[in-house]
Design an enzyme around this catalytic site. Structure first.
Site, mmCIF file in Angstrom:
data_model
loop_
_atom_site.group_PDB
_atom_site.id
_atom_site.type_symbol
_atom_site.label_atom_id
_atom_site.label_comp_id
_atom_site.label_asym_id
_atom_site.label_seq_id
_atom_site.Cartn_x
_atom_site.Cartn_y
_atom_site.Cartn_z
ATOM 1 N N GLU A 36 -11.733 -3.092 -1.075
ATOM 2 C CA GLU A 36 -10.601 -2.136 -1.304
ATOM 3 C C GLU A 36 -10.763 -1.186 -2.279
ATOM 4 O OE1 GLU A 36 -7.774 -1.726 0.544
ATOM 5 O OE2 GLU A 36 -7.601 0.091 -0.986
ATOM 6 N N ARG A 37 -10.760 -0.001 -1.783
ATOM 7 C CA ARG A 37 -10.862 0.930 -2.945
ATOM 8 C C ARG A 37 -9.727 1.723 -3.654
ATOM 9 N NH1 ARG A 37 -11.828 5.903 1.450
ATOM 10 N NH2 ARG A 37 -9.460 5.951 2.365
ATOM 11 N N GLY A 42 -2.715 -2.340 0.849
ATOM 12 C CA GLY A 42 -3.101 -1.192 1.654
ATOM 13 C C GLY A 42 -1.748 -0.275 1.451
ATOM 14 N N ILE A 43 -1.591 0.407 2.388
ATOM 15 C CA ILE A 43 -0.474 1.735 2.529
ATOM 16 C C ILE A 43 0.711 0.736 2.424
ATOM 17 C CG2 ILE A 43 0.536 3.221 3.816
ATOM 18 C CD1 ILE A 43 -1.677 4.560 2.335
ATOM 19 N N CYS A 44 0.843 -0.205 3.475
ATOM 20 C CA CYS A 44 2.001 -1.023 3.528
ATOM 21 C C CYS A 44 2.764 -1.392 2.398
ATOM 22 C CB CYS A 44 1.639 -2.290 4.513
ATOM 23 S SG CYS A 44 3.082 -3.175 4.681
ATOM 24 N N GLY A 280 2.524 12.306 11.578
ATOM 25 C CA GLY A 280 1.613 11.198 12.178
ATOM 26 C C GLY A 280 0.561 11.083 11.201
ATOM 27 N N VAL A 281 -0.639 10.204 11.720
ATOM 28 C CA VAL A 281 -1.469 9.760 10.667
ATOM 29 C C VAL A 281 -2.957 10.240 11.245
ATOM 30 C CG1 VAL A 281 -0.207 7.937 9.398
ATOM 31 C CG2 VAL A 281 -1.597 7.605 11.734
ATOM 32 N N ASP A 319 -4.407 0.450 11.865
ATOM 33 C CA ASP A 319 -4.140 1.811 11.950
ATOM 34 C C ASP A 319 -5.470 2.640 12.250
ATOM 35 O OD1 ASP A 319 -1.395 1.405 11.211
ATOM 36 O OD2 ASP A 319 -1.262 2.923 9.637
ATOM 37 N N HIS A 451 29.208 -17.703 14.950
ATOM 38 C CA HIS A 451 30.405 -16.650 14.647
ATOM 39 C C HIS A 451 30.786 -16.805 13.192
ATOM 40 C CE1 HIS A 451 33.938 -14.454 15.373
ATOM 41 N NE2 HIS A 451 34.486 -15.424 14.673
HETATM 42 P P1 FAD Z 1 -3.692 0.321 5.547
HETATM 43 O O1 FAD Z 1 -2.496 -0.477 5.007
HETATM 44 O O2 FAD Z 1 -3.454 1.606 5.468
HETATM 45 O O3 FAD Z 1 -4.852 -0.300 4.705
HETATM 46 C C1 FAD Z 1 -6.230 0.135 4.672
HETATM 47 C C2 FAD Z 1 -6.803 -0.010 3.405
HETATM 48 O O4 FAD Z 1 -8.140 0.255 3.637
HETATM 49 C C3 FAD Z 1 -6.121 0.836 2.430
HETATM 50 O O5 FAD Z 1 -5.668 0.278 1.101
HETATM 51 C C4 FAD Z 1 -7.458 1.910 1.832
HETATM 52 O O6 FAD Z 1 -7.508 2.033 0.562
HETATM 53 C C5 FAD Z 1 -8.472 0.835 2.224
HETATM 54 N N1 FAD Z 1 -9.964 1.711 2.660
HETATM 55 C C6 FAD Z 1 -9.976 2.749 3.252
HETATM 56 N N2 FAD Z 1 -11.250 3.145 3.559
HETATM 57 C C7 FAD Z 1 -11.891 2.254 2.771
HETATM 58 C C8 FAD Z 1 -13.225 2.183 2.305
HETATM 59 N N3 FAD Z 1 -14.287 2.768 3.011
HETATM 60 N N4 FAD Z 1 -13.567 1.251 1.634
HETATM 61 C C9 FAD Z 1 -12.783 0.329 1.028
HETATM 62 N N5 FAD Z 1 -11.381 0.274 1.285
HETATM 63 C C10 FAD Z 1 -11.170 1.293 2.123
HETATM 64 N N6 FAD Z 1 4.983 -0.179 9.264
HETATM 65 C C11 FAD Z 1 5.632 -1.108 9.512
HETATM 66 O O7 FAD Z 1 5.543 -2.023 10.368
HETATM 67 N N7 FAD Z 1 6.917 -0.970 8.872
HETATM 68 C C12 FAD Z 1 7.521 -0.264 8.047
HETATM 69 O O8 FAD Z 1 8.636 -0.423 7.557
HETATM 70 C C13 FAD Z 1 6.356 0.854 7.721
HETATM 71 N N8 FAD Z 1 7.135 1.920 6.974
HETATM 72 C C14 FAD Z 1 6.173 2.707 6.528
HETATM 73 C C15 FAD Z 1 6.507 3.897 5.789
HETATM 74 C C16 FAD Z 1 5.480 4.762 5.328
HETATM 75 C C17 FAD Z 1 6.073 5.835 4.636
HETATM 76 C C18 FAD Z 1 4.293 4.625 5.867
HETATM 77 C C19 FAD Z 1 3.262 5.727 5.628
HETATM 78 C C20 FAD Z 1 3.735 3.826 6.722
HETATM 79 C C21 FAD Z 1 4.575 2.827 7.266
HETATM 80 N N9 FAD Z 1 4.381 1.846 8.078
HETATM 81 C C22 FAD Z 1 5.209 0.722 8.356
HETATM 82 C C23 FAD Z 1 3.050 1.747 8.578
HETATM 83 C C24 FAD Z 1 2.252 0.608 7.778
HETATM 84 O O9 FAD Z 1 2.119 0.971 6.547
HETATM 85 C C25 FAD Z 1 0.656 0.583 8.539
HETATM 86 O O10 FAD Z 1 1.143 0.469 9.734
HETATM 87 C C26 FAD Z 1 -0.093 -0.362 7.999
HETATM 88 O O11 FAD Z 1 -0.347 -0.264 6.429
HETATM 89 C C27 FAD Z 1 -1.498 -0.528 8.573
HETATM 90 O O12 FAD Z 1 -2.225 -1.589 7.847
HETATM 91 P P2 FAD Z 1 -3.767 -1.353 8.051
HETATM 92 O O13 FAD Z 1 -4.302 -2.985 7.173
HETATM 93 O O14 FAD Z 1 -4.261 -1.058 9.135
HETATM 94 O O15 FAD Z 1 -4.197 -0.310 6.861
#
Ligand code: FAD
Length: 472
Positions: A36-37, A42-44, A280-281, A319, A451
């Site tokens: 993890e960088r 992650g984003i979540c 979007g993303v 994602d 209820h």
């Molecule tokens: P991510 O959570 O994006 O994690 C990917 C990780 O990979 C990151 O930490 C990144 O740093 C790391 N990475 C990337 N490239 C490299 C590399 N080359 N080497 C090492 N590490 C790397 N979803 C929901 O279900 N419910 C919600 O309420 C919700 N709210 C949201 C609100 C916002 C503002 C946002 C932006 C998104 C929201 N989402 C929500 C969407 C959700 O966050 C994502 O669908 C989810 O985080 C995707 O998970 P993931 O594991 O695929 O990727």
């Protein structure tokens, strides 16, 4: 290479896809590393699901405090401390991210901090190799039988409105603003856009949502979009629907949006303190080394087969393959981990993935919308029930909304459920179970609902579909 650098599985990315896959694989006896960088979770956990819900909770409490008199309470001098709200949200993210570090330790998962790149394989019988560059520039190589790419996505920039981190911002900036904007424009009425609109409006910001489609939350059932539009208008959120952004020009003090009506092309301008672009993303695939393995992408997202395989021994989830929800990423992570451990996991039930939007009022759904079901020629029995007459709604003093259920007119199975109103992001669990396990309307009605609860609306909406709701 020492045994310390060799694994059964290397997971790239510790979001809800990657970290959950790593834990499940380790539970099943695989030797696992996760690269993890940024922050674990992650984003979540760091920039998405969790910090936004913390902000929205502050907004909800603030709105309730302003309504204290309705509940027979006196509250004076209620003020929002914007900086403290942001700090609370960041603290919660930090705490929950540390929880992932604890789980990694507990499950013997090697956490490698840095940016991973897949190296070319020297032969099909050779292990995969992953190079990881640390923050200090050092690079180490690790080997594994399998690699899982779970690198997620980031905010998509909008042509004509480049992010500048001050006036034209993405979601990361929107949750760490140095001061509350007086006027906020939000481009995009999907989940992220309406959640931030809801949060900022609750704190008193003048919010305008600009959306190309004719309705809010355009992927939801049209009746839900219409109800949310009414609720937002009531809350004083301005809606510029059917509207196209031509450009956004930032100055030291504000940002000016040049807008055009979708049809007719009438031009207008909108001035705000900040513009949140939520359209979007983009998948994180740069410098991952995908080319060396012949991994293809479509619209930037990694292409996988039914087993979520992108190439021999390389899998991808979440994602980065274009799914867009944390729980889908996690379900895919569990699937891949169990598959690699030699189990025969059931495929992820993509037809029954719940979608939740945590604005006020909340929105939740599972399955097909009415329009999609009709397009597919599915015969429907539709039942709708408003939350308003429920005792629980009156006692809670909540915005009412409704539950709409779509049942197959011949098989009796749930086709879709669409909810707007109190606690619906939790209520959707019951309808998701019904959809996944093919429960029919009669079984749902045979289930006794406590209820007074909001869940009674699920039962009543199902009764309504069969023509005998009690409280309608
Ligand atoms: P991510 O959570 O994006 O994690 C990917 C990780 O990979 C990151 O930490 C990144 O740093 C790391 N990475 C990337 N490239 C490299 C590399 N080359 N080497 C090492 N590490 C790397 N979803 C929901 O279900 N419910 C919600 O309420 C919700 N709210 C949201 C609100 C916002 C503002 C946002 C932006 C998104 C929201 N989402 C929500 C969407 C959700 O966050 C994502 O669908 C989810 O985080 C995707 O998970 P993931 O594991 O695929 O990727």
């Amino acid at each position: 290479m020492t045994t310390d650098n060799q694994f059964d599985l290397i997971v790239i990315g510790a979001g809800p896809g990657g970290y959950v896959a790593a834990i499940r694989a380790s539970q099943l006896g695989l030797r696992v590393a996760c690269v993890e960088r940024e922050g674990l979770g992650g984003i979540c956990l760091n920039w998405g699901c969790i910090p936004t819900k913390a902000l929205l909770r502050s907004a909800e409490v603030f709105e309730l405090m302003h309504r204290a008199a309705e509940f027979g309470l006196k509250a004076s001098g209620v003020e929002a401390d914007f900086a403290a709200i942001i700090v609370r949200s960041r603290d919660i993210s930090s705490k929950i991210s540390k929880g992932v570090a604890f789980l990694f330790k507990k499950n013997n998962i090697t956490h490698i901090a840095g940016t991973a790149t897949l190296l070319a394989r020297s032969g099909v019988w050779q292990p995969h190799r992953v190079s990881v560059q640390g923050a200090d520039g050092s690079a180490l190589t690790y080997a594994a039988k399998h690699v899982l790419v779970a690198t997620g996505a980031r905010a998509r920039p909008m042509p004509g409105a480049a992010f500048d981190d001050a006036r034209i911002i993405d979601y990361r900036r929107a949750m760490t603003m140095p001061a509350q904007p007086k006027r906020l424009a939000v481009l995009g009425a999907g989940a992220i856009g309406v959640e931030f609109a809801s949060f900022y409006r609750a704190l008193g910001t003048e919010v305008t949502i600009v959306e190309f489609e004719p309705r809010l939350v355009p992927r939801e059932d049209a009746e839900v979009s219409a109800e949310l539009g009414r609720a937002f208008a009531k809350r004083g959120i301005a809606l510029a629907l059917n509207t196209k952004l031509l450009s956004a020009t930032a100055s030291a003090s504000d940002v000016t949006l040049a807008l055009e009506a979708r049809e007719g092309g009438a031009a207008s301008t909108l001035v705000a303190d900040a513009l949140l672009v939520a359209v979007g993303v983009v998948a994180n695939t740069e410098n991952l080394g995908l080319e060396a393995h012949g991994i293809s992408t479509s619209r930037g997202f990694i292409v996988v087969d039914d087993a979520l395989r992108a190439a021999d021994g390389i899998y991808a989830i979440g994602d980065v393959i274009g799914r867009g929800l944390a729980h889908t990423a996690s379900a895919e992570g569990v699937f891949v981990a169990e598959y690699l451990a030699g189990l025969a996991p059931k495929p992820v039930p993509y037809h029954a993935i719940p979608a939740c939007t945590y604005c006020h009022p909340e929105v939740a759904s599972v399955g097909m919308t009415e329009a999609a079901a009709k397009d597919a020629g599915i015969p429907l029995r539709i039942g709708k029930f408003p939350f308003k007459p429920l005792g629980k709604t009156m006692a809670a003093g909540e915005y009412p909304g409704f539950v709409k259920t779509l049942w197959h007119a011949e098989t009796g199975e749930l086709v879709g459920a669409h909810l707007i109103g109190p606690a619906v992001t939790d209520l959707i669990g019951e309808m998701t179970l019904a959809k996944t396990t093919e429960v029919n309307a009669e079984s749902l009605l045979h289930t006794v609902h406590a209820h007074p609860t909001f869940a009674e609306a699920l039962k009543e909406a199902t009764e309504a579909a069969l023509g005998h709701a009690i409280h309608l």
